[in-house]
Design a protein around this motif. Structure first.
Motif, PDB file in Angstrom:
ATOM      1  N   GLY A  50       0.801  -1.228   0.000  1.00 55.07           N
ATOM      2  CA  GLY A  50       0.000   0.000   0.000  1.00 55.07           C
ATOM      3  C   GLY A  50       0.831   1.274   0.000  1.00 55.07           C
ATOM      4  N   ASP A  81      -7.473  -1.074  -9.409  1.00 53.27           N
ATOM      5  CA  ASP A  81      -7.236  -0.301  -8.200  1.00 53.27           C
ATOM      6  C   ASP A  81      -6.184   0.771  -8.488  1.00 53.27           C
ATOM      7  OD1 ASP A  81      -7.408  -0.094  -5.166  1.00 53.27           O
ATOM      8  OD2 ASP A  81      -5.258  -0.340  -5.495  1.00 53.27           O
ATOM      9  N   GLY A 132      -4.487   2.722  -6.537  1.00 51.88           N
ATOM     10  CA  GLY A 132      -3.291   2.638  -5.697  1.00 51.88           C
ATOM     11  C   GLY A 132      -2.333   1.565  -6.197  1.00 51.88           C
ATOM     12  N   GLU A 144      -7.214   6.714  -0.474  1.00 55.09           N
ATOM     13  CA  GLU A 144      -7.764   5.989  -1.622  1.00 55.09           C
ATOM     14  C   GLU A 144      -8.368   6.954  -2.654  1.00 55.09           C
ATOM     15  OE1 GLU A 144     -10.741   3.344  -0.237  1.00 55.09           O
ATOM     16  OE2 GLU A 144     -11.105   2.504  -2.224  1.00 55.09           O
ATOM     17  N   SER A 171      -6.994   7.823  -6.446  1.00 56.86           N
ATOM     18  CA  SER A 171      -7.911   7.663  -7.577  1.00 56.86           C
ATOM     19  C   SER A 171      -7.948   8.943  -8.425  1.00 56.86           C
ATOM     20  CB  SER A 171      -9.307   7.318  -7.046  1.00 56.86           C
ATOM     21  OG  SER A 171     -10.194   7.148  -8.128  1.00 56.86           O
TER      22      SER A 171
END
Ligand code: GUN
Ligand code: ZN
Length: 415
Positions: free
Chosen positions: A27, A335, A337, A387, A391
């Motif tokens: 992450g 995703d 990330g 998040e 994005s």
């Protein structure tokens, strides 16, 4: 002191304040009010702002991220970007090889400088690069990358079949061996058999031997288009990956671009050999090559590549966005990330560079400043979740959002 004071910056410490986002082992780290201390061209500290600390450079409200990593691009091909879509083999023979044949001498030096300027303006600070086949284009690329303190892989496309200059296998390998003198920890000389169709078995085996002897990385193209795979099978009587495997080219330092038309068995073979893959979705769309299997690619180290000039420009944001689009159309929830991770730390790991791709103590101070006004639309919440911000960056960032680019602590681009 100003951030452009390059001599002073080598010893002095400079503290930056802004919202800092940096990929971690899993992450992202996100410091909404963050502090980045740079000393001697390296990150000395990174983390939350400390009460009472003094900012030398206050970047708020903008966003600080590590410089982007482009794991597959061709320096001589910038002039062909955005024109002549079509089949790979026609595109190469008709447009690209003639362009590369002229990429030498003063023209190569000048266009290499232009290439790096453009790469930095797009926020990319590390890359795996193909020059032209001419040795002086390799020297020009090393010189320019060294002058900018960039981490890079640099290598000439090695060709002894349908080459665009008169060569023998022996001469191609001798030149490569001589150019390997340029290899250093930050700027690797990469053994670059262009692709199976431009090489004899002898050349492929010679490349593997050179890489083994000198501990050098290897890059090449793999399974980009179906007609290319058919031609490889026709010429070598084997599947594409098996040709490279038999030559000894599958190593933990090998990076395969495209890797679209691979079976489950071939993906497993790549994983077992510890190879890395360069995912080049903008190029794959432009040349109609196909869609790489991202789910399978998760088994290996994977970075993102602009593949200029089959890719339309050097924007890694565009590349990550296209990867997202293709995945989501393929029914694989994408995703932001994860894709921005691939465009930074994932790319650095694909290249085996431990000192770039993330902002961490000891890493090279390669970072970009993204314009908050361009990323976050008017009226959006002030304090966004990590998040949501990732994005927005994935879907909205581009060249004009890159306000500043620092390499080894030195300001190299200012919008
Ligand atoms: N395969 C062999 N050479 C090339 C190249 O220059 N670009 C792309 N996209 N594929 C290749
Ligand atoms: Zn390529």
């Amino acid at each position: 002191m100003t951030p452009t004071d390059t001599a002073g910056l080598r010893t002095a410490s400079v503290t930056y304040r802004g919202r800092i986002l940096s990929p971690a082992d899993a992450g992202w780290n996100d410091w909404p009010d963050g502090r980045l201390v740079v000393r001697g061209g390296k990150v000395a500290q990174v983390g939350p702002w400390r009460r009472g600390a003094r900012a030398d450079v206050d970047l708020r409200p903008h966003f600080v991220l590590p410089g982007l990593v482009d794991v597959h691009a061709h320096v001589p091909q910038l002039p062909v970007c955005g024109v002549h879509p079509g089949s790979l083999l026609e595109w190469l023979n008709r447009w690209t090889f003639p362009l590369e044949r002229r990429f030498r001498g003063a023209r190569a030096r000048e266009l290499t400088r232009v290439y790096f300027r453009e790469m930095l303006a797009q926020g990319t600070t590390s890359a795996a690069l193909y020059t032209s086949a001419w040795p002086d284009s390799v020297e020009a690329c090393f010189e320019e990358a060294a002058a900018l303190n960039l981490h890079a892989w640099i290598g000439p496309p090695l060709m002894d079949v349908d080459a665009y200059r008169p060569v023998t296998t022996r001469r191609v390998l001798d030149e490569a061996r001589a150019l390997a003198r340029l290899d250093s920890p930050e700027r690797r000389f990469v053994v670059t058999p262009r692709f199976a169709l431009s090489a004899t078995r002898e050349l492929l085996e010679g490349c593997a031997a050179l890489a083994r002897e000198r501990g050098l990385p290897i890059q090449t193209h793999l399974a980009e288009q179906r007609a290319e795979c058919d031609a490889v099978r026709e010429r070598f009587g084997q599947d594409y990956l098996d040709v490279y495997d038999e030559a000894g080219l599958l190593t933990p330092r090998t990076l395969f671009a495209h890797s679209i038309w691979l079976s489950a068995r071939e993906w497993q073979r790549l994983a077992r050999a510890g190879c890395a893959v360069a995912h080049c979705p903008t190029s794959n769309v432009f040349l109609g090559s196909g869609v790489m299997n991202w789910k399978r690619a998760r088994q290996v180290r994977v970075g993102l590549g602009s593949d200029v000039g089959a890719g339309p420009d050097l924007s890694m944001f565009r590349v990550a966005r296209m990867a997202w689009t293709l995945q989501s159309l393929n029914g694989d929830p994408a995703d932001a990330g994860e894709l921005l991770w691939a465009a930074t730390l994932g790319g650095a790991r694909a290249l085996g560079f431990s000192g770039v791709g993330a902002l961490a103590p000891g890493s090279s101070a390669d970072f970009i400043v993204l314009d908050a006004e361009q990323i976050v639309p008017p009226g959006a919440p002030q304090a966004e979740s990590t998040e949501d911000l990732l994005s927005r960056i994935l879907h909205r960032a581009g060249r004009s959002a890159v306000r500043q680019v620092y390499v080894a602590g030195v300001l190299r681009h200012q919008r």
